[in-house]
Design an enzyme around this catalytic site. Structure first.
Site, mmCIF file in Angstrom:
data_model
loop_
_atom_site.group_PDB
_atom_site.id
_atom_site.type_symbol
_atom_site.label_atom_id
_atom_site.label_comp_id
_atom_site.label_asym_id
_atom_site.label_seq_id
_atom_site.Cartn_x
_atom_site.Cartn_y
_atom_site.Cartn_z
ATOM 1 N N LYS A 89 -4.835 -10.441 -7.020
ATOM 2 C CA LYS A 89 -5.921 -10.748 -6.094
ATOM 3 C C LYS A 89 -7.115 -9.838 -6.363
ATOM 4 C CE LYS A 89 -6.009 -8.842 -2.065
ATOM 5 N NZ LYS A 89 -5.827 -8.322 -0.714
ATOM 6 N N LYS B 31 -10.788 -4.371 -3.884
ATOM 7 C CA LYS B 31 -11.528 -3.121 -4.076
ATOM 8 C C LYS B 31 -10.652 -2.043 -4.712
ATOM 9 C CE LYS B 31 -14.049 -4.173 0.078
ATOM 10 N NZ LYS B 31 -13.834 -4.194 1.528
ATOM 11 N N LYS C 144 0.833 -1.208 0.000
ATOM 12 C CA LYS C 144 0.000 0.000 0.000
ATOM 13 C C LYS C 144 0.868 1.259 0.000
ATOM 14 C CE LYS C 144 -4.040 -1.877 2.391
ATOM 15 N NZ LYS C 144 -4.824 -1.794 3.636
HETATM 16 P P1 AMP Z 1 -11.010 -6.072 2.851
HETATM 17 O O1 AMP Z 1 -11.889 -5.873 1.674
HETATM 18 O O2 AMP Z 1 -9.561 -5.868 2.552
HETATM 19 O O3 AMP Z 1 -11.474 -5.350 4.073
HETATM 20 O O4 AMP Z 1 -11.145 -7.622 3.209
HETATM 21 C C1 AMP Z 1 -12.222 -8.187 3.923
HETATM 22 C C2 AMP Z 1 -12.045 -9.680 4.023
HETATM 23 O O5 AMP Z 1 -12.092 -10.291 2.733
HETATM 24 C C3 AMP Z 1 -10.701 -10.106 4.642
HETATM 25 O O6 AMP Z 1 -10.909 -11.233 5.462
HETATM 26 C C4 AMP Z 1 -9.862 -10.460 3.451
HETATM 27 O O7 AMP Z 1 -8.866 -11.404 3.743
HETATM 28 C C5 AMP Z 1 -10.910 -11.052 2.521
HETATM 29 N N1 AMP Z 1 -10.523 -10.893 1.104
HETATM 30 C C6 AMP Z 1 -10.324 -9.728 0.447
HETATM 31 N N2 AMP Z 1 -9.984 -9.941 -0.846
HETATM 32 C C7 AMP Z 1 -9.982 -11.294 -1.010
HETATM 33 C C8 AMP Z 1 -9.723 -12.158 -2.124
HETATM 34 N N3 AMP Z 1 -9.398 -11.677 -3.319
HETATM 35 N N4 AMP Z 1 -9.808 -13.499 -1.921
HETATM 36 C C9 AMP Z 1 -10.138 -14.006 -0.714
HETATM 37 N N5 AMP Z 1 -10.398 -13.246 0.376
HETATM 38 C C10 AMP Z 1 -10.321 -11.905 0.241
#
Ligand code: AMP
Ligand code: TRP
Length: 333
Positions: free
Chosen positions: A195, A198, A112
Protein backbone atom coordinates in the site's frame (compact mmCIF):
# COMPACT_ATOMS: atom_id res chain seq x y z
CA UNK A 1 -29.97 18.94 11.62
CA UNK A 2 -27.44 18.42 8.80
CA UNK A 3 -25.63 15.12 9.38
CA UNK A 4 -22.01 15.48 10.38
CA UNK A 5 -18.93 14.08 8.68
CA UNK A 6 -15.58 13.65 10.44
CA UNK A 7 -12.23 12.45 9.22
CA UNK A 8 -8.61 12.63 10.27
CA UNK A 9 -5.14 12.41 8.81
CA UNK A 10 -1.80 11.98 10.52
CA UNK A 11 0.87 14.64 10.05
CA UNK A 12 3.54 11.98 9.79
CA UNK A 13 4.69 12.91 6.27
CA UNK A 14 3.54 14.61 3.10
CA UNK A 15 -0.02 14.28 1.84
CA UNK A 16 0.33 11.71 -0.97
CA UNK A 17 -1.83 10.60 -3.87
CA UNK A 18 -2.97 7.52 -1.90
CA UNK A 19 -4.38 9.78 0.81
CA UNK A 20 -5.90 12.00 -1.84
CA UNK A 21 -7.54 9.28 -3.93
CA UNK A 22 -8.54 7.16 -0.95
CA UNK A 23 -9.91 9.84 1.35
CA UNK A 24 -9.22 13.54 0.88
CA UNK A 25 -10.89 13.70 -2.54
CA UNK A 26 -14.09 12.62 -0.80
CA UNK A 27 -13.61 15.19 1.97
CA UNK A 28 -13.56 17.88 -0.68
CA UNK A 29 -16.48 16.38 -2.61
CA UNK A 30 -18.85 16.19 0.35
CA UNK A 31 -17.75 19.14 2.49
CA UNK A 32 -20.75 21.24 1.46
CA UNK A 33 -23.27 18.43 1.79
CA UNK A 34 -22.55 17.75 5.46
CA UNK A 35 -21.49 19.66 8.53
CA UNK A 36 -17.81 18.83 8.00
CA UNK A 37 -15.05 18.48 10.56
CA UNK A 38 -11.53 17.53 9.42
CA UNK A 39 -8.68 16.97 11.81
CA UNK A 40 -4.90 16.71 11.61
CA UNK A 41 -4.34 14.02 14.21
CA UNK A 42 -1.01 14.82 15.85
CA UNK A 43 -1.79 12.77 18.98
CA UNK A 44 -2.03 9.72 16.70
CA UNK A 45 1.27 10.58 15.04
CA UNK A 46 3.19 10.50 18.34
CA UNK A 47 2.35 6.83 18.96
CA UNK A 48 5.53 5.95 17.03
CA UNK A 49 8.99 7.57 17.39
CA UNK A 50 9.17 11.15 16.02
CA UNK A 51 11.05 14.46 16.23
CA UNK A 52 9.16 17.43 17.77
CA UNK A 53 10.49 19.94 15.22
CA UNK A 54 9.43 17.66 12.33
CA UNK A 55 6.00 17.17 13.81
CA UNK A 56 5.45 20.92 14.01
CA UNK A 57 6.53 21.46 10.38
CA UNK A 58 4.56 18.52 9.08
CA UNK A 59 1.41 19.60 10.87
CA UNK A 60 1.60 22.99 9.18
CA UNK A 61 2.48 21.45 5.84
CA UNK A 62 -0.48 19.07 6.14
CA UNK A 63 -2.78 22.04 6.71
CA UNK A 64 -1.38 23.75 3.59
CA UNK A 65 -1.80 20.56 1.54
CA UNK A 66 -5.38 20.01 2.68
CA UNK A 67 -6.37 23.57 1.83
CA UNK A 68 -4.57 23.27 -1.51
CA UNK A 69 -6.41 20.00 -2.20
CA UNK A 70 -9.66 21.91 -1.89
CA UNK A 71 -10.80 21.94 1.74
CA UNK A 72 -12.65 25.22 2.12
CA UNK A 73 -12.40 26.64 5.65
CA UNK A 74 -15.48 28.76 4.94
CA UNK A 75 -17.63 25.61 4.91
CA UNK A 76 -15.55 22.97 6.72
CA UNK A 77 -13.86 23.02 10.11
CA UNK A 78 -10.14 22.21 9.83
CA UNK A 79 -8.13 21.92 13.03
CA UNK A 80 -5.28 20.18 14.85
CA UNK A 81 -6.29 17.46 17.32
CA UNK A 82 -4.02 18.53 20.20
CA UNK A 83 -5.67 21.98 20.20
CA UNK A 84 -8.91 20.36 21.40
CA UNK A 85 -8.16 18.52 24.67
CA UNK A 86 -11.58 16.84 24.74
CA UNK A 87 -10.22 14.24 22.28
CA UNK A 88 -7.91 12.71 24.84
CA UNK A 89 -10.44 13.10 27.62
CA UNK A 90 -13.05 11.08 25.75
CA UNK A 91 -10.38 8.58 24.68
CA UNK A 92 -9.61 7.88 28.35
CA UNK A 93 -13.28 7.28 29.01
CA UNK A 94 -13.53 4.90 26.04
CA UNK A 95 -10.40 3.07 27.17
CA UNK A 96 -12.29 1.97 30.26
CA UNK A 97 -14.99 0.19 28.22
CA UNK A 98 -12.79 -1.32 25.49
CA UNK A 99 -11.63 -4.94 25.87
CA UNK A 100 -7.88 -5.38 25.52
CA UNK A 101 -8.37 -8.34 23.15
CA UNK A 102 -10.14 -6.19 20.58
CA UNK A 103 -7.20 -3.79 20.46
CA UNK A 104 -4.66 -6.58 20.17
CA UNK A 105 -6.57 -7.97 17.19
CA UNK A 106 -6.35 -4.76 15.11
CA UNK A 107 -4.37 -5.42 11.93
CA UNK A 108 -2.72 -2.00 11.90
CA UNK A 109 -1.56 -2.42 15.48
CA UNK A 110 -0.01 -5.79 14.70
CA UNK A 111 1.74 -4.41 11.61
CA UNK A 112 3.06 -1.28 13.29
CA UNK A 113 4.06 -3.15 16.47
CA UNK A 114 6.21 -5.48 14.38
CA UNK A 115 8.19 -2.52 13.11
CA UNK A 116 8.89 -1.03 16.58
CA UNK A 117 11.59 -2.00 19.01
CA UNK A 118 9.35 -1.14 21.91
CA UNK A 119 5.59 -0.85 21.60
CA UNK A 120 3.86 1.89 23.58
CA UNK A 121 0.44 1.64 25.21
CA UNK A 122 -0.46 4.60 23.00
CA UNK A 123 0.04 2.50 19.86
CA UNK A 124 -2.31 -0.14 21.26
CA UNK A 125 -4.90 2.46 22.24
CA UNK A 126 -4.64 4.32 18.93
CA UNK A 127 -8.07 3.13 17.68
CA UNK A 128 -9.71 4.18 20.94
CA UNK A 129 -8.50 7.74 20.34
CA UNK A 130 -9.82 7.44 16.80
CA UNK A 131 -13.26 6.41 18.14
CA UNK A 132 -13.14 9.45 20.44
CA UNK A 133 -12.27 11.73 17.49
CA UNK A 134 -15.34 10.62 15.59
CA UNK A 135 -17.85 10.25 18.39
CA UNK A 136 -16.91 13.56 20.00
CA UNK A 137 -18.61 15.19 17.00
CA UNK A 138 -21.30 12.50 16.86
CA UNK A 139 -20.38 12.08 13.21
CA UNK A 140 -22.34 9.65 11.06
CA UNK A 141 -20.08 9.53 8.01
CA UNK A 142 -16.31 8.99 7.95
CA UNK A 143 -14.59 9.27 4.56
CA UNK A 144 -11.45 7.08 4.73
CA UNK A 145 -9.39 4.61 2.72
CA UNK A 146 -9.94 0.87 3.00
CA UNK A 147 -7.22 0.42 5.63
CA UNK A 148 -9.41 2.24 8.17
CA UNK A 149 -12.47 0.02 7.85
CA UNK A 150 -11.45 -2.18 10.79
CA UNK A 151 -10.83 0.85 12.98
CA UNK A 152 -14.31 2.11 12.15
CA UNK A 153 -15.84 -1.21 13.09
CA UNK A 154 -14.19 -0.74 16.49
CA UNK A 155 -15.58 2.81 16.69
CA UNK A 156 -19.06 1.41 16.12
CA UNK A 157 -18.53 -1.14 18.87
CA UNK A 158 -17.39 1.58 21.24
CA UNK A 159 -20.54 3.58 20.43
CA UNK A 160 -22.75 0.51 20.95
CA UNK A 161 -21.02 -0.44 24.17
CA UNK A 162 -21.14 3.05 25.64
CA UNK A 163 -24.82 3.45 24.67
CA UNK A 164 -25.72 0.09 26.18
CA UNK A 165 -24.00 0.94 29.44
CA UNK A 166 -24.87 4.63 29.91
CA UNK A 167 -27.70 5.78 27.61
CA UNK A 168 -31.41 5.02 27.96
CA UNK A 169 -32.32 1.97 25.82
CA UNK A 170 -34.74 3.97 23.69
CA UNK A 171 -32.41 6.95 23.16
CA UNK A 172 -28.88 5.97 22.05
CA UNK A 173 -26.56 8.93 22.54
CA UNK A 174 -23.87 8.05 19.99
CA UNK A 175 -24.62 7.22 16.36
CA UNK A 176 -22.71 4.37 14.80
CA UNK A 177 -20.37 5.99 12.26
CA UNK A 178 -20.14 4.49 8.76
CA UNK A 179 -17.08 4.55 6.49
CA UNK A 180 -17.41 6.27 3.13
CA UNK A 181 -15.04 4.73 0.57
CA UNK A 182 -13.94 5.95 -2.85
CA UNK A 183 -13.60 3.72 -5.94
CA UNK A 184 -9.82 4.11 -5.37
CA UNK A 185 -9.90 3.00 -1.74
CA UNK A 186 -6.51 1.27 -1.79
CA UNK A 187 -3.68 2.76 -3.83
CA UNK A 188 -0.51 0.71 -4.12
CA UNK A 189 2.95 2.26 -3.87
CA UNK A 190 5.01 2.76 -7.04
CA UNK A 191 7.04 -0.30 -6.05
CA UNK A 192 3.83 -2.29 -6.63
CA UNK A 193 4.67 -4.26 -3.46
CA UNK A 194 2.60 -2.65 -0.73
CA UNK A 195 0.00 0.00 0.00
CA UNK A 196 1.23 3.53 -0.68
CA UNK A 197 2.22 4.74 2.76
CA UNK A 198 4.14 7.58 4.37
CA UNK A 199 6.08 5.10 6.48
CA UNK A 200 7.20 2.96 3.51
CA UNK A 201 8.69 5.71 1.35
CA UNK A 202 6.83 4.55 -1.78
CA UNK A 203 4.63 7.64 -2.18
CA UNK A 204 4.05 10.43 -4.67
CA UNK A 205 3.44 13.65 -2.77
CA UNK A 206 0.57 15.88 -3.79
CA UNK A 207 2.90 18.89 -3.83
CA UNK A 208 6.00 17.28 -5.32
CA UNK A 209 7.55 19.15 -8.27
CA UNK A 210 6.69 17.63 -11.68
CA UNK A 211 10.29 16.49 -12.31
CA UNK A 212 10.30 14.54 -9.07
CA UNK A 213 6.95 12.95 -9.88
CA UNK A 214 8.27 11.83 -13.27
CA UNK A 215 11.51 10.59 -11.74
CA UNK A 216 9.42 8.29 -9.51
CA UNK A 217 6.98 7.27 -12.20
CA UNK A 218 9.60 6.35 -14.81
CA UNK A 219 11.05 3.33 -12.96
CA UNK A 220 7.72 2.35 -11.34
CA UNK A 221 6.74 -1.33 -11.42
CA UNK A 222 4.30 -2.39 -14.19
CA UNK A 223 2.94 -5.76 -15.34
CA UNK A 224 5.68 -8.17 -14.13
CA UNK A 225 5.12 -10.48 -17.13
CA UNK A 226 5.80 -7.75 -19.65
CA UNK A 227 9.54 -8.05 -19.98
CA UNK A 228 10.21 -6.98 -23.57
CA UNK A 229 8.70 -4.01 -25.33
CA UNK A 230 6.96 -6.43 -27.75
CA UNK A 231 5.31 -8.55 -25.01
CA UNK A 232 1.57 -7.92 -24.81
CA UNK A 233 0.52 -6.72 -21.34
CA UNK A 234 -2.37 -7.38 -18.98
CA UNK A 235 -3.65 -4.00 -17.77
CA UNK A 236 -5.65 -5.45 -14.86
CA UNK A 237 -2.49 -6.64 -13.09
CA UNK A 238 -0.59 -3.39 -13.66
CA UNK A 239 -0.39 -0.75 -10.94
CA UNK A 240 0.11 1.99 -13.53
CA UNK A 241 -3.17 1.02 -15.20
CA UNK A 242 -4.99 1.42 -11.88
CA UNK A 243 -3.53 4.91 -11.55
CA UNK A 244 -4.77 5.70 -15.06
CA UNK A 245 -8.26 4.87 -13.85
CA UNK A 246 -7.83 7.36 -11.01
CA UNK A 247 -6.39 10.22 -13.06
CA UNK A 248 -7.55 9.86 -16.66
CA UNK A 249 -10.98 9.98 -18.32
CA UNK A 250 -12.71 6.74 -19.30
CA UNK A 251 -11.83 7.11 -22.99
CA UNK A 252 -8.11 7.44 -22.30
CA UNK A 253 -8.23 4.48 -19.92
CA UNK A 254 -9.80 2.31 -22.63
CA UNK A 255 -7.19 3.43 -25.14
CA UNK A 256 -4.42 2.60 -22.67
CA UNK A 257 -5.80 -0.91 -22.19
CA UNK A 258 -5.99 -1.54 -25.95
CA UNK A 259 -2.44 -0.29 -26.53
CA UNK A 260 -1.10 -2.37 -23.62
CA UNK A 261 -2.79 -5.63 -24.71
CA UNK A 262 -1.57 -5.18 -28.29
CA UNK A 263 1.94 -4.11 -27.23
CA UNK A 264 1.26 -0.96 -29.27
CA UNK A 265 2.75 1.12 -26.49
CA UNK A 266 5.69 0.35 -24.29
CA UNK A 267 5.33 0.92 -20.56
CA UNK A 268 7.14 4.23 -20.84
CA UNK A 269 4.62 5.54 -23.40
CA UNK A 270 1.87 4.51 -21.05
CA UNK A 271 3.53 6.28 -18.12
CA UNK A 272 3.83 9.48 -20.13
CA UNK A 273 0.07 9.53 -20.65
CA UNK A 274 -0.45 8.84 -16.96
CA UNK A 275 1.89 11.68 -16.06
CA UNK A 276 -0.16 14.09 -18.20
CA UNK A 277 -3.33 12.99 -16.44
CA UNK A 278 -1.73 13.39 -13.02
CA UNK A 279 -0.49 16.84 -13.91
CA UNK A 280 -4.03 17.94 -14.79
CA UNK A 281 -5.00 17.20 -11.18
CA UNK A 282 -1.75 18.27 -9.51
CA UNK A 283 -1.02 21.60 -11.24
CA UNK A 284 -3.96 23.49 -9.69
CA UNK A 285 -3.22 21.96 -6.28
CA UNK A 286 0.41 23.13 -6.44
CA UNK A 287 -0.77 26.58 -7.49
CA UNK A 288 -3.16 26.87 -4.57
CA UNK A 289 -0.42 25.77 -2.18
CA UNK A 290 1.84 28.52 -3.48
CA UNK A 291 -0.93 31.08 -2.95
CA UNK A 292 -1.48 29.93 0.62
CA UNK A 293 2.24 30.10 1.38
CA UNK A 294 2.29 33.64 0.02
CA UNK A 295 -0.27 34.82 2.54
CA UNK A 296 1.37 35.09 5.96
CA UNK A 297 -0.69 34.12 8.99
CA UNK A 298 -3.31 32.37 6.85
CA UNK A 299 -2.67 28.88 8.23
CA UNK A 300 -2.66 30.07 11.84
CA UNK A 301 -5.91 31.90 11.26
CA UNK A 302 -7.62 28.85 9.73
CA UNK A 303 -6.37 26.47 12.44
CA UNK A 304 -7.22 28.82 15.29
CA UNK A 305 -10.74 29.34 13.97
CA UNK A 306 -11.12 25.62 13.31
CA UNK A 307 -10.04 24.65 16.83
CA UNK A 308 -12.50 27.12 18.37
CA UNK A 309 -15.38 25.80 16.27
CA UNK A 310 -14.46 22.16 16.96
CA UNK A 311 -14.05 22.80 20.64
CA UNK A 312 -17.52 24.29 21.01
CA UNK A 313 -19.03 21.02 19.73
CA UNK A 314 -16.58 18.82 21.64
CA UNK A 315 -17.24 20.50 24.96
CA UNK A 316 -20.97 20.04 24.65
CA UNK A 317 -20.65 16.31 23.88
CA UNK A 318 -18.25 15.74 26.73
CA UNK A 319 -20.48 17.55 29.21
CA UNK A 320 -23.37 15.24 28.37
CA UNK A 321 -21.13 12.16 28.45
CA UNK A 322 -19.67 13.01 31.87
CA UNK A 323 -23.08 13.82 33.22
CA UNK A 324 -24.51 10.49 32.06
CA UNK A 325 -21.53 8.65 33.57
CA UNK A 326 -21.75 10.28 36.99
CA UNK A 327 -18.57 12.26 36.37
CA UNK A 328 -20.18 15.56 37.37
CA UNK A 329 -19.87 15.52 41.14
CA UNK A 330 -16.77 17.70 40.88
CA UNK A 331 -19.12 20.07 39.02
CA UNK A 332 -17.52 19.54 35.59
CA UNK A 333 -14.75 21.63 34.12
P1 AMP B 1 -2.86 8.34 7.08
O1 AMP B 1 -1.86 8.87 6.13
O2 AMP B 1 -2.56 6.95 7.55
O3 AMP B 1 -3.20 9.28 8.18
O4 AMP B 1 -4.21 8.20 6.22
C1 AMP B 1 -5.07 9.27 5.92
C2 AMP B 1 -6.20 8.78 5.05
O5 AMP B 1 -5.72 8.32 3.78
C3 AMP B 1 -6.99 7.60 5.65
O6 AMP B 1 -8.36 7.76 5.35
C4 AMP B 1 -6.42 6.40 4.95
O7 AMP B 1 -7.33 5.34 4.87
C5 AMP B 1 -6.15 6.98 3.57
N1 AMP B 1 -5.04 6.26 2.90
C6 AMP B 1 -3.76 6.17 3.32
N2 AMP B 1 -3.01 5.44 2.46
C7 AMP B 1 -3.85 5.07 1.45
C8 AMP B 1 -3.68 4.32 0.25
N3 AMP B 1 -2.50 3.79 -0.09
N4 AMP B 1 -4.76 4.14 -0.55
C9 AMP B 1 -5.96 4.66 -0.23
N5 AMP B 1 -6.19 5.39 0.89
C10 AMP B 1 -5.15 5.59 1.73
N1 TRP C 1 -6.10 6.33 11.76
C1 TRP C 1 -6.36 7.20 10.66
C2 TRP C 1 -5.29 6.93 9.59
O1 TRP C 1 -4.20 6.55 9.85
C3 TRP C 1 -6.32 8.66 11.04
C4 TRP C 1 -7.47 9.02 11.93
C5 TRP C 1 -7.40 9.35 13.24
C6 TRP C 1 -8.83 9.07 11.57
N2 TRP C 1 -8.63 9.65 13.74
C7 TRP C 1 -9.54 9.49 12.74
C8 TRP C 1 -9.54 8.83 10.40
C9 TRP C 1 -10.92 9.62 12.75
C10 TRP C 1 -10.93 8.96 10.41
C11 TRP C 1 -11.61 9.36 11.59
O2 TRP C 1 -5.56 7.14 8.46
Amino acid sequence: MTPRVFSGIQPSGDLHIGNYLGAVQNWVAIQRQYASVFCIVDYHAITVPYEPADLRTRTREMAISLLAAGIDPEVATLFVQSAVPEHTELAWIFNTITPLGELERQTQFKEKAQRQESVSAGLLNYPVLQAADILLYRAEVVPVGEDQVQHLELSREVARRWNARFAPPDAPFFQEPQPLLTPTRRIMGLDGQAKMSKSLGNTVGLLEPPDDVWAKLRPAVTDPKRIRRTDPGTPEVCNIYHLHRAFNPEQTVEHVAVQCRAAGWGCLDCKRVLFEGMERTLVPIRERAAEIRASPGRIEEVLRGGAAAARAIARETLRSVKHMMGLDAGLLS
